[in-house]
Design an enzyme around this catalytic site. Structure first.
Site, PDB file in Angstrom:
ATOM      1  CG  ASP A   1      36.811  41.843  34.757  1.00  0.00           C
ATOM      2  OD1 ASP A   1      36.140  42.731  35.212  1.00  0.00           O
ATOM      3  OD2 ASP A   1      37.257  41.830  34.293  1.00  0.00           O
TER       4      ASP A   1
ATOM      5  CG  ASP B   1      44.595  42.191  35.152  1.00  0.00           C
ATOM      6  OD1 ASP B   1      43.722  41.627  35.660  1.00  0.00           O
ATOM      7  OD2 ASP B   1      45.133  43.016  33.929  1.00  0.00           O
TER       8      ASP B   1
HETATM    9  N1  GLY Z   1      39.899  41.030  32.377  1.00  0.00           N
HETATM   10  C1  GLY Z   1      39.745  40.147  32.411  1.00  0.00           C
HETATM   11  C2  GLY Z   1      38.729  40.143  31.693  1.00  0.00           C
HETATM   12  O1  GLY Z   1      38.355  39.828  30.428  1.00  0.00           O
HETATM   13  O2  GLY Z   1      37.725  38.883  31.898  1.00  0.00           O
END
Ligand code: GLY
Length: 423
Positions: free
Chosen positions: A192, A123
């Site tokens: 994501d 992330d």
């Molecule tokens: N991992 C990012 C979300 O929860 O969208």
């Protein structure tokens, strides 16, 4: 002579009239309902974030959502959402140009300096690009710019530690069990992850070194091949073997392995639109459009175009591996974070697509929905956040029907994109 003088007067009069009309028309356009909506939303944003700044005084704790007692819930520097608060302050600064917001944005951006070394998950793109990436647009001081540049380069290096060329993708999480308890994901990649590629493209631009962008392209091409179903809905998690073979297609935050988790679909629309912007590869544009078409044409999309947290909750043919019955609510919650991020993505997509209106009009409608009191907080309420009714992770029984910091981020980004198009 007489005739000439009449003509000059006549033309001067016409010129004055035309100029006056242009001024009146510009004023009218500026004060059109669209501008009013943007202005009103940022008025709320300013009020709410002044409140959040008052309650957030510890620079090691980053606002994210609310607790059950509606008090502020924050995260540490190792999570995935800590860059959005700084990003939101930058967006308020971008709109207001008030230097006080820049001071606050700079302070909360610089509080993230150590996150440049985050390698335990994928992330870092969210964390550093939403904060430092925005800071690069507004900072003028050459010394600070150089410092931020180095931090962003190190952040991209950290991201690349999770890119295995044999697989051709950035690994999202370390080894993890799926909900069925039988499967252990060894190289899980979640949809994501498309969002982390913007940092890599940016760092290739500022360094001239193509290795970051090449990894981003490889990741996007493999995601395009393996994450989409034939109807261009998305799987949340795809797990790979050490040589890049798909082993599992499942979910972690969605309703069922074969359902469509709304925010995941949003990440796909946004991520492929962004990759088209960065590469001009038509395959990415096509993927973005088809993912958007799935979202917009879905019979389960509510009239206001803000989706339920998953497109398939409770439907026949979809079986959750998590304990749905124990967590079941009396209603299906919406996810305004998905709505906000899709609105932002569609506005950008409308600037690339031949069928611009097809994406712009629904985005406009989504912004209107989010600006209604159903979703938009009344100033002084919602613990300082702008939007209500978001879902973090229903299967984890976490953050259900609450405000979320990233919903505010994509909402303000969408408003700013909307304003640029209008201008
Ligand atoms: N991992 C990012 C979300 O929860 O969208």
């Amino acid at each position: 002579m007489k005739q000439t003088s009449f003509n000059i007067k006549h033309y001067s009069f016409l010129l004055v009239c035309t100029l006056t009309m242009m001024v009146v028309l510009s004023a009218f356009l500026w004060l059109s309902p669209k501008s009013e909506l943007i202005k009103d939303d940022f008025t709320v944003a300013e009020k709410q974030y002044s409140e959040l700044l008052k309650t957030s005084t510890d620079l090691t704790r980053f606002p994210r959502t609310i607790n059950q007692d509606r008090s502020l819930k924050s995260t540490d520097i190792k999570d995935w959402t800590q860059g959005f608060f700084a990003g939101n302050l930058w967006y308020i600064y971008e709109y207001t140009k008030n230097p006080e917001w820049k001071t606050a944005a700079t302070k909360w951006t610089e509080a993230l300096e150590q996150a440049q070394f985050l390698t335990q998950h994928h992330d870092i793109g969210f964390v550093m690009y939403c904060s430092y990436g925005n800071a690069m647009k507004f900072e003028k001081d050459p010394k600070k710019l150089e410092q931020y540049r180095k931090i962003l380069i190190q952040s991209a290096e950290s991201a690349l530690t999770r890119f295995d060329p044999k697989v051709g993708l950035i690994k999202s999480w370390n080894e993890k069990k799926s909900w069925d308890k039988k499967t252990t994901w060894k190289y899980p990649v979640i949809i994501d992850n498309m969002m982390n590629l913007e940092l890599l493209c940016y760092v290739s631009k500022i360094t001239g070194n193509p290795k970051y962008k090449n990894a981003a392209i490889s990741h996007a091409l493999n995601t395009m091949k393996n994450h989409f179903r034939p109807d261009f809905s998305t799987y949340h998690v795809v797990d790979y073997s050490a040589n890049g073979k798909v082993l599992h297609r499942q979910t972690n935050q969605g309703y069922a392995d074969n359902s469509t988790w709304s925010r995941g679909q949003g990440w796909a629309i946004y991520g492929f639109t962004m990759m088209y912007r960065e590469t001009k590869d038509k395959r990415f544009l096509e993927a973005a459009q088809k993912a958007a078409d799935f979202y917009l044409n879905n019979p389960n999309l509510p009239k206001d175009k803000i989706p339920n947290w998953d497109f398939n909750e409770g439907q026949k043919g979809y079986t959750p591996d998590w304990d749905y019955e124990a967590r079941k609510l009396s209603y299906i919650p919406r996810d305004a974070s998905a709505g906000a991020l899709v609105a932002s993505a569609l506005i950008e997509l409308s600037t690339f697509s031949k069928d611009s209106k097809k994406y712009f009009k629904p985005a406009e409608q989504m912004l209107q929905s989010l600006s209604d009191s159903t979703y938009l907080a009344k100033p002084g309420s919602n613990s300082g956040f702008i939007l209500k009714h978001c879902v973090g992770s229903y299967p984890h029984n976490s953050e259900i029907d609450v405000p979320l910091i990233y919903a505010d981020y994509y909402f303000m980004e969408a408003l700013l994109r909307y304003q640029k198009i209008k201008e």
